[in-house]
Design an enzyme around this catalytic site. Structure first.
Site, mmCIF file in Angstrom:
data_model
loop_
_atom_site.group_PDB
_atom_site.id
_atom_site.type_symbol
_atom_site.label_atom_id
_atom_site.label_comp_id
_atom_site.label_asym_id
_atom_site.label_seq_id
_atom_site.Cartn_x
_atom_site.Cartn_y
_atom_site.Cartn_z
ATOM 1 C CE LYS A 111 -43.629 59.368 23.330
ATOM 2 N NZ LYS A 111 -44.565 58.519 22.548
ATOM 3 C CB SER A 192 -42.337 55.622 21.373
ATOM 4 O OG SER A 192 -43.481 56.454 21.259
ATOM 5 C CB SER A 216 -46.229 54.363 21.584
ATOM 6 O OG SER A 216 -45.096 53.728 21.047
#
Length: 589
Positions: A111, A192, A216
């Site tokens: 990420k 997210s 997330s």
């Protein structure tokens, strides 16, 4: 800069990787390693039938064909210009008899809020952090390199990990744009860690890594039909990760199988204090006052068990599954799919105790919003102090607010920054009453959330002699809507997030062509038990293997015209009045 890197990689592939055809990206997308597992690829590399370099070029070409072109999943925000060189180095080490670990030579994506001390950006999706790359690796990135993994690139995310606005859109960032769902490009990947979930599902890497504050990792896993492990807070280090909250943040893997996620967790876990994140030498909030275990495993694959549900005792809760808003109830097909998953648990040998029917109630963690706002203001300032050569380097939360106001055309075209502004408005002391939270103090909020774990998951496990608590993860993916925002109907990650407890999410069914998952919850450091249970459910149901993503432009895609065009249209039902909802709708952080 990231676009230049995509062009660079494309040129390398065109010159050195057979099969590239940039004129027909979907037709040229390779698929011969799709659904490959860590163990299977390691066996083939050990046998000499494939190399890490070949794997790396395979995933790079697939990303270019299907992510940046073709259907346009848009899950990868930047590729690593050193990926092929690193793969070659791993192949050379293997030829010399040195294998660094279970991820040696395995391409992974991480990420874009996880620092890498290389030529890639770490931006949390915001242009406020674009400029000079992070000076050093995060602990997680360093462990991946030490374990021989090939960091292929960075994944897109909900900007600032979905913590900028109450009206935010999951999967959208100012730097990366909108990530889409490989089961239906019109569907949302949830946030997210949206790019990590979509990329793992679409076979753009062997596995990916994301971060979770509340939902997330597990929500993108649910929406994209993959496995996600949200570890106990402090089991993996947050050093070098753009923060929301030191109380709740954690980093974990997303993968197509429980086995791959377990292998990845073993590589990045911190058995002891890493020197950069105090949580790695402590316990999460729900365990305050207790000692950290001394027997944290280095290898979580030892807990995999295809019969892991036999003899298990699971506490089932449907709390919240009807929907947050009585005027927007959960559709019956979603509820039916979850009940089918519950039946599968029983069929695989588990004893399922209905906690709701037994009168057990999970207490709400009503301190969470204050805890996150208060932590964020201080934690993000500390992170900005580690960066140089970016707009907010050495700054504060107000610096990010000012940047967004100055660049509203690219940073705030769809939604504002009211979460940032609320966090910035808080009184500075941990015992100061906060008017926006009805006078609650930060320390009071922490105690509420601690007790939510003690009197919630911990109490349920003890009272009913359970191995774990189980529930549906989230509603299936909604259609992305850049005008009105996200459409969360229910979510259960809040049972574990405030006290810092782990979750393992695993695919459990399909509803109108999109995935639905279930979550196994446990107390702190209970990942071995949760992995055993999840692997047993996966083996008994094989949901992912029977329902691979199709990159359809929309889902459902087979009922747009109906079955009989000559049939007169059905009279529309009257629309329910639009509810006057509090703007603080559920978000996955």
């Amino acid at each position: 800069m990231e676009r230049i890197l995509f062009v660079f990689i494309a040129a390398v592939l065109a010159s050195g990787w057979a099969g590239a055809d940039t004129t027909a990206p979907e037709a040229s997308a390779p698929s011969h390693f799709n659904e490959a597992t860590v163990a299977g690829l390691q066996a083939r590399m050990a046998a000499g039938t494939i190399t890490s370099e070949q794997l790396t070029k395979y995933y790079l070409q697939r990303i270019l064909a299907l992510d940046q072109n073709g259907p346009g999943v848009n899950s990868v925000i930047e590729l690593n210009p050193d990926a092929i060189r690193i793969a070659e180095q791993m192949d050379d080490l293997r030829r010399r008899g040195k294998v660094l670990g279970p991820l040696h030579g395995i391409p992974v994506l991480i990420k874009d809020n996880i620092d890498t001390g290389d030529r890639m950006q770490t931006s949390a999706g915001s242009l406020a952090l674009v400029g000079r790359p992070a000076p050093t690796d995060s602990t997680v990135a360093a462990k991946l390199r030490a374990g021989g993994a090939v960091i292929l690139g960075k994944t897109n995310l909900s900007e600032w990990a979905n913590f900028r606005s109450f009206e935010s859109i999951s999967g959208w960032s100012g730097r990366g744009g909108q990530t889409n769902n490989p089961y239906g490009i019109n569907r949302n990947p949830c946030g997210s860690s949206s790019g990590s979930g979509a990329a793992a599902s679409a076979n753009f890497a062997v596995l990916t890594f994301g971060s979770e504050t509340d939902g997330s990792i597990v929500c993108p896993s649910n929406a994209n039909g993959v496995v996600g492990i949200k570890p106990t807070v402090g089991l993996t280090s947050r050093a070098g990760v753009v923060p929301i909250s030191h109380t709740q943040d954690t980093v974990g893997p997303l993968a197509r199988t429980v086995a791959d996620a377990a292998a990845a967790l073993g590589v990045v876990q911190s058995q002891a204090y890493d020197g950069r994140d105090p949580a790695t030498g402590s316990v999460p909030l729900g365990w305050k006052g207790r000692a950290r275990p001394t027997n944290i495993p280095a290898d979580y694959t030892q807990f995999l068990n295809p019969k892991g549900l036999q003899g298990a005792r699971l506490g089932l809760t449907r709390a919240g599954l009807g929907g947050f808003d009585p005027l927007v109830p959960t559709p019956q097909p979603v509820l039916d799919a979850f009940e089918a998953a519950v039946e599968a648990l029983t069929a695989a040998g588990a004893t399922v105790i209905d906690l709701d029917a037994a009168g057990f109630t999970f207490p709400p963690a009503d301190g969470e919003s204050l805890v996150l706002d208060f932590d964020f203001r201080g934690d993000v300032k500390a992170y900005f102090a580690t960066r140089v050569g970016v707009p907010v380097a050495g700054g504060t939360l107000q610096s990010a607010i000012d940047f967004n106001n100055a660049h509203a055309d690219v940073e705030m075209p769809f939604f504002n920054q009211d979460v940032f502004e609320q966090a910035e408005s808080l009184a500075p002391g941990s015992d100061d009453p906060q008017p926006v939270f009805s006078g609650m103090t930060y320390n009071q909020a922490l105690e509420i959330d601690r007790l939510a774990g003690v009197n919630g998951i911990d109490a349920a496990l003890k009272q009913f002699n359970l191995d774990a608590v189980v529930s549906a993860t989230d509603n299936p993916a909604w259609a992305t809507d850049l005008v009105y925002g996200d459409h969360f109907i229910f979510g259960t990650s809040g049972l574990a997030a405030p006290p810092g407890y782990p979750i393992v999410q695993v695919p459990a069914g399909m509803v109108f062509g999109v995935p639905l998952g279930i979550s196994f919850f446990g107390t702190a450091f209970s990942e071995p038990t949760l992995i055993k249970l999840a692997s047993g459910f996966e083996a008994a149901t094989t949901i992912r293997a029977k329902n691979l993503p199709t990159f359809a432009p929309m889902t459902p895609y087979n009922n747009v015209q109906g079955t009989n065009l000559r049939k007169p249209p059905r009279k529309a039902a009257p629309m329910a009045p639009k509810p006057d909802l509090d703007k603080r709708i559920p978000r996955h952080l």
